[in-house]
Motif scaffolding. Structure first.
Motif, mmCIF file in Angstrom:
data_model
loop_
_atom_site.group_PDB
_atom_site.id
_atom_site.type_symbol
_atom_site.label_atom_id
_atom_site.label_comp_id
_atom_site.label_asym_id
_atom_site.label_seq_id
_atom_site.Cartn_x
_atom_site.Cartn_y
_atom_site.Cartn_z
ATOM 1 N N ILE A 290 0.831 -1.208 0.000
ATOM 2 C CA ILE A 290 0.000 0.000 0.000
ATOM 3 C C ILE A 290 0.861 1.252 0.000
ATOM 4 C CG2 ILE A 290 -1.675 1.328 1.357
ATOM 5 C CD1 ILE A 290 -2.789 -1.406 2.313
ATOM 6 N N ARG A 291 1.933 1.240 0.803
ATOM 7 C CA ARG A 291 2.800 2.410 0.914
ATOM 8 C C ARG A 291 3.550 2.678 -0.388
ATOM 9 N NH1 ARG A 291 3.271 5.792 3.203
ATOM 10 N NH2 ARG A 291 4.591 5.949 5.026
ATOM 11 N N CYS A 292 4.044 1.622 -1.028
ATOM 12 C CA CYS A 292 4.784 1.809 -2.278
ATOM 13 C C CYS A 292 3.866 2.328 -3.385
ATOM 14 C CB CYS A 292 5.455 0.498 -2.705
ATOM 15 S SG CYS A 292 6.862 0.047 -1.676
ATOM 16 N N ALA A 293 2.618 1.845 -3.397
ATOM 17 C CA ALA A 293 1.649 2.363 -4.366
ATOM 18 C C ALA A 293 1.376 3.840 -4.102
ATOM 19 C CB ALA A 293 0.357 1.559 -4.275
ATOM 20 N N GLU A 294 1.318 4.192 -2.826
ATOM 21 C CA GLU A 294 1.056 5.571 -2.423
ATOM 22 C C GLU A 294 2.171 6.509 -2.885
ATOM 23 O OE1 GLU A 294 -0.555 7.507 1.755
ATOM 24 O OE2 GLU A 294 0.639 5.691 1.794
ATOM 25 N N TYR A 295 3.423 6.045 -2.779
ATOM 26 C CA TYR A 295 4.581 6.866 -3.145
ATOM 27 C C TYR A 295 5.036 6.659 -4.589
ATOM 28 C CZ TYR A 295 5.598 8.401 1.629
ATOM 29 O OH TYR A 295 5.555 8.996 2.861
ATOM 30 N N ASN A 296 4.365 5.758 -5.307
ATOM 31 C CA ASN A 296 4.760 5.427 -6.675
ATOM 32 C C ASN A 296 6.192 4.891 -6.719
ATOM 33 O OD1 ASN A 296 4.221 5.148 -9.418
ATOM 34 N ND2 ASN A 296 5.071 7.153 -9.914
ATOM 35 N N ILE A 297 6.530 4.042 -5.751
ATOM 36 C CA ILE A 297 7.846 3.418 -5.678
ATOM 37 C C ILE A 297 7.737 2.001 -6.232
ATOM 38 C CG2 ILE A 297 9.609 2.517 -4.095
ATOM 39 C CD1 ILE A 297 8.976 4.870 -2.254
ATOM 40 N N PRO A 298 8.547 1.647 -7.219
ATOM 41 C CA PRO A 298 8.482 0.287 -7.769
ATOM 42 C C PRO A 298 8.837 -0.743 -6.698
ATOM 43 C CG PRO A 298 10.419 1.449 -8.596
ATOM 44 C CD PRO A 298 9.588 2.465 -7.874
ATOM 45 N N ALA A 299 8.085 -1.828 -6.648
ATOM 46 C CA ALA A 299 8.304 -2.819 -5.596
ATOM 47 C C ALA A 299 7.882 -4.201 -6.055
ATOM 48 C CB ALA A 299 7.521 -2.429 -4.342
ATOM 49 N N ALA A 300 8.520 -5.207 -5.447
ATOM 50 C CA ALA A 300 8.120 -6.608 -5.605
ATOM 51 C C ALA A 300 7.887 -7.140 -4.200
ATOM 52 C CB ALA A 300 9.200 -7.408 -6.318
ATOM 53 N N ILE A 301 6.630 -7.349 -3.850
ATOM 54 C CA ILE A 301 6.260 -7.749 -2.498
ATOM 55 C C ILE A 301 5.991 -9.248 -2.451
ATOM 56 C CG2 ILE A 301 4.663 -7.345 -0.581
ATOM 57 C CD1 ILE A 301 6.276 -4.857 -1.352
ATOM 58 N N GLY A 302 6.705 -9.955 -1.558
ATOM 59 C CA GLY A 302 6.482 -11.390 -1.390
ATOM 60 C C GLY A 302 7.046 -12.221 -2.522
ATOM 61 N N CYS A 303 8.342 -12.042 -2.837
ATOM 62 C CA CYS A 303 8.915 -12.770 -3.980
ATOM 63 C C CYS A 303 9.273 -14.213 -3.628
ATOM 64 C CB CYS A 303 10.135 -12.032 -4.529
ATOM 65 S SG CYS A 303 11.543 -11.982 -3.427
ATOM 66 N N GLY A 304 9.286 -14.558 -2.335
ATOM 67 C CA GLY A 304 9.572 -15.942 -1.949
ATOM 68 C C GLY A 304 11.022 -16.152 -1.552
#
Length: 331
Positions: A290-304
């Motif tokens: 949610i925070r990365c979407a809010e700041y428009n920061i590219p992210a990969a959440i839960g890659c394993g």
């Protein structure tokens, strides 16, 4: 549960072709959660509009790895406000287009949801996301208080946080109703020593995330995880690995940050002008997503686990959110 249900429903809408991923991302950016409040108040402290004490009173209980007594919470992080916070973007307004409403309503009717409209569905998703974040926020406050009380109690009898982490809650509470025949320190020292030995032994085993049969104890299958990518940017940057026990101040500016969990305890990284974020665990509805979407920061959440290990063993990675790929760079 409603938060996970809402996320599943949103993905289903995309899979059915009645709305695209970009529009779902825009919807999520429009949802104002407790994360937005943390961000605004963090900026206010850095610009001297409110005191650090006010911030600590509201959010001082947050810590990376919420259940870990060894991990310092915000109140115990001296470097929390060093750096310049990334500017918080105001919540955008989101509204379904007439075509989106029509297509979603038709799909709902086809699946016998006669009393639910497209607007109802998105209202449910909004309330679920907001409620889930706030429930976690309230829960972790009580959890943090318990951990801090345990740490202080341990300090009184001569044990540090690392040593206290070896005791179970039941063992600590037992002194309330079961008088000790030995000296309190000797009694718990023996328990801690035994627990440390058991922990070292248990750490040497590698088990599957899910044990479905006896064979899984002997052969541990590694489940593949599909990361949740935030945004559409492609970046290539050096990485910095953070742990909950980080004490030294690292240069995070323009780096891709790698952390295990996606909980609120790492919110302070957004004051360091980071380039991107990769987490081992976490989902599309997690706090950091949610925070990365809010700041428009590219992210990969839960890659394993396996992809994350490859990433942290490299010096630099390509994070391509549009193609949904993470590639360690080898020179």
């Amino acid at each position: 549960r409603h938060g996970f249900i809402a996320e599943t429903l949103m993905r289903s809408l995309v899979d059915k072709g009645v709305i695209n991923k970009e529009r779902i991302s825009a919807f999520k950016k429009s949802v104002k959660t407790i994360a937005s409040d943390i961000s605004r108040d963090f900026e206010k402290v850095c610009s001297n509009k409110i005191s650090a004490d006010v911030f600590y009173e509201r959010y001082g209980h947050l810590r990376p790895s919420s259940y870990d007594i060894v991990s310092p919470n915000y109140s115990n992080r001296k470097d929390l406000f060093s750096g310049t916070p990334q500017k918080h973007t105001e919540t955008i307004h989101f509204e379904l287009s007439s075509k989106e409403k029509r297509d979603i309503n038709i799909m709902l009717l086809e699946h016998s949801f006669k009393s639910v409209s497209a607007d109802d569905l998105f209202l449910h998703a909004e309330k679920s996301i907001v409620g889930r974040e706030y429930a976690k926020f309230v829960f972790t406050k009580h959890l943090s208080d318990i951990l801090e009380i345990i740490a202080k109690w341990g300090d009184c009898i001569g044990f540090n946080r690392s040593e206290m982490s070896m005791l179970t809650l039941n063992e600590i509470q037992s002194v309330l109703f079961s008088p000790l025949t030995d000296d309190k320190r000797i009694f718990f020292r023996n328990r801690i020593n035994k627990a440390e030995q058991n922990f070292a032994l248990a750490s040497s085993f590698k088990l599957s995330y899910l044990i479905r049969a006896i064979r899984d104890i002997y052969i541990a299958p590694m489940q593949r995880s599909a990361a949740n990518f935030i945004g559409k940017k492609r970046i290539e940057k050096p990485i910095v690995i953070l742990s909950p026990y980080q004490k030294e101040e690292l240069d995070l500016k323009d780096k891709i940050i790698c952390i295990e969990g996606a909980d609120p305890g790492y919110d302070w990284v957004f004051a360091r002008n980071i380039a991107g974020l990769i987490t081992k665990y976490g989902g599309a509805n997690s706090h950091m997503a949610i925070r990365c979407a809010e700041y428009n920061i590219p992210a990969a959440i839960g890659c394993g686990e396996q992809p994350f290990e490859k990433i942290i063993n490299s010096k630099r990675v390509i994070l391509d959110c549009k193609r949904e790929k993470i590639e360690p760079v080898k020179y």
